[in-house]
Design a protein around this motif. Structure first.
Motif, PDB file in Angstrom:
ATOM      1  N   ASP A   6       7.898  -7.820  11.912  1.00 20.47           N
ATOM      2  CA  ASP A   6       7.237  -7.111  10.818  1.00 20.47           C
ATOM      3  C   ASP A   6       7.014  -5.636  11.112  1.00 20.47           C
ATOM      4  OD1 ASP A   6       7.154  -9.416   9.359  1.00 20.47           O
ATOM      5  OD2 ASP A   6       5.073  -9.912   9.845  1.00 20.47           O
ATOM      6  N   ARG A   7       7.192  -5.226  12.374  1.00 23.66           N
ATOM      7  CA  ARG A   7       7.032  -3.812  12.729  1.00 23.66           C
ATOM      8  C   ARG A   7       8.331  -3.026  12.572  1.00 23.66           C
ATOM      9  NH1 ARG A   7       6.626  -3.185  17.625  1.00 23.66           N
ATOM     10  NH2 ARG A   7       7.002  -5.315  18.359  1.00 23.66           N
ATOM     11  N   ALA A   8       9.419  -3.698  12.241  1.00 19.40           N
ATOM     12  CA  ALA A   8      10.704  -3.011  12.070  1.00 19.40           C
ATOM     13  C   ALA A   8      10.620  -2.030  10.903  1.00 19.40           C
ATOM     14  CB  ALA A   8      11.808  -4.029  11.828  1.00 19.40           C
ATOM     15  N   ARG A   9      11.230  -0.863  11.085  1.00 19.95           N
ATOM     16  CA  ARG A   9      11.082   0.224  10.109  1.00 19.95           C
ATOM     17  C   ARG A   9      11.979   0.027   8.892  1.00 19.95           C
ATOM     18  NH1 ARG A   9      11.585   5.995  12.879  1.00 19.95           N
ATOM     19  NH2 ARG A   9      10.916   6.612  10.761  1.00 19.95           N
ATOM     20  N   VAL A  10      11.367   0.139   7.716  1.00 19.82           N
ATOM     21  CA  VAL A  10      12.079   0.105   6.440  1.00 19.82           C
ATOM     22  C   VAL A  10      11.613   1.305   5.630  1.00 19.82           C
ATOM     23  CG1 VAL A  10      12.535  -1.161   4.313  1.00 19.82           C
ATOM     24  CG2 VAL A  10      12.161  -2.415   6.452  1.00 19.82           C
ATOM     25  N   SER A  11      12.550   2.001   5.000  1.00 19.91           N
ATOM     26  CA  SER A  11      12.220   3.102   4.098  1.00 19.91           C
ATOM     27  C   SER A  11      12.778   2.794   2.711  1.00 19.91           C
ATOM     28  CB  SER A  11      12.800   4.420   4.610  1.00 19.91           C
ATOM     29  OG  SER A  11      12.469   5.488   3.739  1.00 19.91           O
ATOM     30  N   GLN A  12      11.929   2.956   1.706  1.00 23.03           N
ATOM     31  CA  GLN A  12      12.338   2.696   0.324  1.00 23.03           C
ATOM     32  C   GLN A  12      12.662   4.020  -0.358  1.00 23.03           C
ATOM     33  OE1 GLN A  12       9.306   1.593  -2.602  1.00 23.03           O
ATOM     34  NE2 GLN A  12      10.502  -0.186  -3.195  1.00 23.03           N
ATOM     35  N   GLY A  13      13.734   4.035  -1.152  1.00 26.95           N
ATOM     36  CA  GLY A  13      14.193   5.285  -1.734  1.00 26.95           C
ATOM     37  C   GLY A  13      14.384   5.247  -3.239  1.00 26.95           C
ATOM     38  N   GLU A  53       0.376   3.944  -9.710  1.00 27.76           N
ATOM     39  CA  GLU A  53       0.036   2.630 -10.270  1.00 27.76           C
ATOM     40  C   GLU A  53       1.271   1.747 -10.365  1.00 27.76           C
ATOM     41  OE1 GLU A  53      -2.080   0.715 -14.283  1.00 27.76           O
ATOM     42  OE2 GLU A  53      -2.068   2.884 -13.970  1.00 27.76           O
ATOM     43  N   ARG A  54       2.387   2.325 -10.778  1.00 28.62           N
ATOM     44  CA  ARG A  54       3.623   1.547 -10.879  1.00 28.62           C
ATOM     45  C   ARG A  54       4.136   1.137  -9.500  1.00 28.62           C
ATOM     46  NH1 ARG A  54       7.750   4.384 -14.971  1.00 28.62           N
ATOM     47  NH2 ARG A  54       8.877   2.428 -14.564  1.00 28.62           N
ATOM     48  N   LEU A  55       3.980   2.020  -8.530  1.00 25.76           N
ATOM     49  CA  LEU A  55       4.416   1.675  -7.177  1.00 25.76           C
ATOM     50  C   LEU A  55       3.562   0.562  -6.589  1.00 25.76           C
ATOM     51  CD1 LEU A  55       5.216   5.216  -5.734  1.00 25.76           C
ATOM     52  CD2 LEU A  55       6.864   3.385  -6.165  1.00 25.76           C
ATOM     53  N   TYR A  56       2.257   0.628  -6.769  1.00 21.45           N
ATOM     54  CA  TYR A  56       1.387  -0.414  -6.244  1.00 21.45           C
ATOM     55  C   TYR A  56       1.655  -1.770  -6.900  1.00 21.45           C
ATOM     56  CZ  TYR A  56      -1.500   2.731  -3.445  1.00 21.45           C
ATOM     57  OH  TYR A  56      -1.954   3.595  -2.493  1.00 21.45           O
ATOM     58  N   ALA A  57       2.230  -1.734  -8.110  1.00 20.23           N
ATOM     59  CA  ALA A  57       2.587  -2.981  -8.785  1.00 20.23           C
ATOM     60  C   ALA A  57       3.941  -3.514  -8.325  1.00 20.23           C
ATOM     61  CB  ALA A  57       2.606  -2.760 -10.301  1.00 20.23           C
ATOM     62  N   ASN A  58       4.639  -2.736  -7.486  1.00 19.88           N
ATOM     63  CA  ASN A  58       5.967  -3.087  -7.005  1.00 19.88           C
ATOM     64  C   ASN A  58       5.834  -3.867  -5.702  1.00 19.88           C
ATOM     65  OD1 ASN A  58       8.441  -2.696  -5.359  1.00 19.88           O
ATOM     66  ND2 ASN A  58       9.160  -1.494  -7.095  1.00 19.88           N
ATOM     67  N   ALA A  59       6.249  -5.134  -5.710  1.00 19.85           N
ATOM     68  CA  ALA A  59       6.060  -5.995  -4.531  1.00 19.85           C
ATOM     69  C   ALA A  59       6.808  -5.480  -3.314  1.00 19.85           C
ATOM     70  CB  ALA A  59       6.497  -7.423  -4.864  1.00 19.85           C
ATOM     71  N   ALA A  60       7.980  -4.871  -3.517  1.00 10.80           N
ATOM     72  CA  ALA A  60       8.728  -4.334  -2.380  1.00 10.80           C
ATOM     73  C   ALA A  60       8.008  -3.135  -1.780  1.00 10.80           C
ATOM     74  CB  ALA A  60      10.143  -3.956  -2.820  1.00 10.80           C
ATOM     75  N   PHE A  61       7.455  -2.270  -2.614  1.00 11.51           N
ATOM     76  CA  PHE A  61       6.715  -1.116  -2.111  1.00 11.51           C
ATOM     77  C   PHE A  61       5.520  -1.551  -1.270  1.00 11.51           C
ATOM     78  CE2 PHE A  61       3.222   1.933  -2.509  1.00 11.51           C
ATOM     79  CZ  PHE A  61       3.818   3.087  -2.027  1.00 11.51           C
ATOM     80  N   GLU A 115       5.355  -3.825   0.741  1.00  8.51           N
ATOM     81  CA  GLU A 115       5.786  -4.332   2.049  1.00  8.51           C
ATOM     82  C   GLU A 115       6.126  -3.212   3.034  1.00  8.51           C
ATOM     83  OE1 GLU A 115       6.984  -7.778   3.084  1.00  8.51           O
ATOM     84  OE2 GLU A 115       5.660  -8.538   1.520  1.00  8.51           O
ATOM     85  N   ILE A 116       6.176  -1.959   2.566  1.00  7.44           N
ATOM     86  CA  ILE A 116       6.653  -0.873   3.427  1.00  7.44           C
ATOM     87  C   ILE A 116       5.582   0.213   3.556  1.00  7.44           C
ATOM     88  CG2 ILE A 116       9.092  -1.298   2.981  1.00  7.44           C
ATOM     89  CD1 ILE A 116       7.451   1.600   1.241  1.00  7.44           C
ATOM     90  N   ASP A 117       5.747   1.086   4.551  1.00 11.36           N
ATOM     91  CA  ASP A 117       4.832   2.220   4.676  1.00 11.36           C
ATOM     92  C   ASP A 117       5.588   3.531   4.873  1.00 11.36           C
ATOM     93  OD1 ASP A 117       5.718   1.985   7.261  1.00 11.36           O
ATOM     94  OD2 ASP A 117       3.748   1.656   8.159  1.00 11.36           O
ATOM     95  N   GLU A 118       6.900   3.521   4.553  1.00 14.56           N
ATOM     96  CA  GLU A 118       7.713   4.731   4.591  1.00 14.56           C
ATOM     97  C   GLU A 118       8.528   4.823   3.306  1.00 14.56           C
ATOM     98  OE1 GLU A 118       9.965   5.668   8.136  1.00 14.56           O
ATOM     99  OE2 GLU A 118       9.005   4.022   9.234  1.00 14.56           O
ATOM    100  N   VAL A 119       8.665   6.029   2.774  1.00 10.62           N
ATOM    101  CA  VAL A 119       9.522   6.236   1.606  1.00 10.62           C
ATOM    102  C   VAL A 119      10.342   7.504   1.806  1.00 10.62           C
ATOM    103  CG1 VAL A 119       7.989   5.073  -0.049  1.00 10.62           C
ATOM    104  CG2 VAL A 119       7.751   7.537   0.348  1.00 10.62           C
ATOM    105  N   ALA A 120      11.493   7.545   1.144  1.00 14.60           N
ATOM    106  CA  ALA A 120      12.286   8.769   1.019  1.00 14.60           C
ATOM    107  C   ALA A 120      12.656   8.854  -0.463  1.00 14.60           C
ATOM    108  CB  ALA A 120      13.524   8.738   1.895  1.00 14.60           C
ATOM    109  N   PHE A 121      11.731   9.359  -1.261  1.00 11.86           N
ATOM    110  CA  PHE A 121      11.937   9.406  -2.704  1.00 11.86           C
ATOM    111  C   PHE A 121      13.157  10.264  -3.032  1.00 11.86           C
ATOM    112  CE2 PHE A 121       7.135   8.724  -3.161  1.00 11.86           C
ATOM    113  CZ  PHE A 121       7.293   7.370  -3.411  1.00 11.86           C
ATOM    114  N   ALA A 122      14.024   9.755  -3.901  1.00 17.17           N
ATOM    115  CA  ALA A 122      15.267  10.446  -4.239  1.00 17.17           C
ATOM    116  C   ALA A 122      15.026  11.459  -5.354  1.00 17.17           C
ATOM    117  CB  ALA A 122      16.325   9.439  -4.678  1.00 17.17           C
ATOM    118  N   LEU A 123      15.491  12.692  -5.132  1.00 16.49           N
ATOM    119  CA  LEU A 123      15.456  13.709  -6.177  1.00 16.49           C
ATOM    120  C   LEU A 123      16.620  13.475  -7.137  1.00 16.49           C
ATOM    121  CD1 LEU A 123      14.767  16.877  -3.992  1.00 16.49           C
ATOM    122  CD2 LEU A 123      13.125  15.624  -5.403  1.00 16.49           C
ATOM    123  N   PRO A 124      16.417  13.714  -8.428  1.00 16.25           N
ATOM    124  CA  PRO A 124      17.517  13.563  -9.391  1.00 16.25           C
ATOM    125  C   PRO A 124      18.694  14.470  -9.037  1.00 16.25           C
ATOM    126  CG  PRO A 124      15.408  13.787 -10.511  1.00 16.25           C
ATOM    127  CD  PRO A 124      15.159  14.119  -9.065  1.00 16.25           C
TER     128      PRO A 124
END
Length: 343
Positions: free
Chosen positions: A236-243, A295-303, A305-314
């Protein structure tokens, strides 16, 4: 009774962003300078990481390692990543040398993300890319394994020591200590998630996944995160980043808000059902105030599960738009997710 949504005190640990680095064919320097300026801004705003996409025979960054080498000399703290380098276009040994060199120049800040599979439009490019070996090139996970071995110091030859006046090493030089632990796999399938975990990589999950056992994007992404960690030595400590694609509008002008909403509207139909023979699923773009997006992110079950993000710019916005979006991410959205900027 449903589980309550997390509180903002449950912090997002690392906030990053991803850019494609578009440029005008008539003036490519301006676009590359814009990308470097955005990375410098990211560091000033306290972002933890900046990532660049990879594009071949298009008007986007074709050499992310060269761009990040330049960025490493204009920044001092922010981590620099690729999301992702398609290894089908690369020689793993040569790429390992480039990655190690840039990691050394950056002071150990490089986070290379890679993927495998045949090059896009392979039938049209194979004669230029691999004129003599196009029918025997291996685009499987073995290509990633070769890169990992070279980065991690597995011998690349049996030649070592003095030969005449020259000194040879049997492993890739320079050797960048720690880089092997900062290798990421960008995966959209269950098998990729498992493979990355089994080989001790970190895992990049984006706004695109394969509809294999479900047609619910979040459900698919959550299964990938859990499968990756189930197969990783760190569990569970393995690093995951959501984008995901995230566009906060708190300080946007009315014209910018209208442009952002129209951008998302045009892309929304593809999120309803799997697309193409590969059955790819796309996440909806998140456009709105920082409070609404949080609010939408907190409602996202995958979000959750993680504590890192790399939000994608359009892809197609102007430099000033990216400045506004990044500023709102760092000053509004990040704090709404419990994140604090790095000084």
């Amino acid at each position: 009774m449903e589980d309550p949504l997390p509180l903002t005190s449950e912090s997002l640990r690392k906030l990053g962003f991803l850019t494609i680095g578009l440029f005008d064919a008539a003036d490519p320097r301006q676009g590359h300078e814009s990308t470097l300026g955005i990375i410098e801004l990211g560091e000033r705003l306290g972002f933890d990481s900046a990532w660049v996409r990879h594009r071949h025979l298009q008007y986007g960054i074709s050499s992310p390692i060269a761009v990040l080498a330049a960025a490493s000399q204009r920044t001092s703290r922010i981590e620099l990543g690729t999301a992702v380098i398609p290894l089908s276009w690369e020689n793993p040994l040569r790429l390992a040398e480039d990655l190690a060199t840039v990691d050394i120049l950056s002071g150990g800040r490089l986070n290379p993300g890679v993927s495998v599979g045949p090059p896009m439009h392979y039938e049209r490019v194979k004669e230029a890319l691999y004129p003599d070996t196009s029918d025997v090139e291996d685009f499987s996970y073995n290509r990633v394994k070769r890169l990992l071995d070279f980065v991690r110091g597995v011998p690349a030859s049996d030649l070592r020591g003095m030969e005449g006046f020259e000194v040879f090493s049997d492993r890739v030089q320079p050797h960048a200590q720690g880089l092997g632990r900062r290798m990421w796999y960008g995966g959209g399938s269950l098998r990729s998630a498992q493979w990355a975990g089994e080989h001790g990589m970190n895992f990049l999950t984006s706004s695109v996944v394969k509809a294999e056992e479900s047609e619910d994007f979040t459900e698919i992404q959550l299964s990938h995160i859990r499968a990756f960690r189930a197969h990783h030595p760190d569990g569970d400590r393995a690093r995951v980043s959501q984008g995901l694609v995230v566009i906060p509008t708190d300080s946007a002008s009315p014209e910018q808000r209208a442009k952002y909403q129209e951008y998302a509207r045009k892309r929304t139909p593809r999120t309803a059902t799997p697309q193409g023979p590969a059955r790819m699923m796309f996440a909806p773009d998140l456009v709105g105030s920082a409070e609404e997006i949080a609010e939408r992110l907190y409602a996202n079950a995958a979000f959750r599960e993680i504590d890192e993000v790399a939000f994608a710019l359009p892809f197609t916005f102007e430099h000033d738009d990216y400045v506004q979006i990044l500023t709102d991410m760092a000053t509004k959205l990040g704090p709404a997710l419990g994140w604090s900027p790095t000084s």
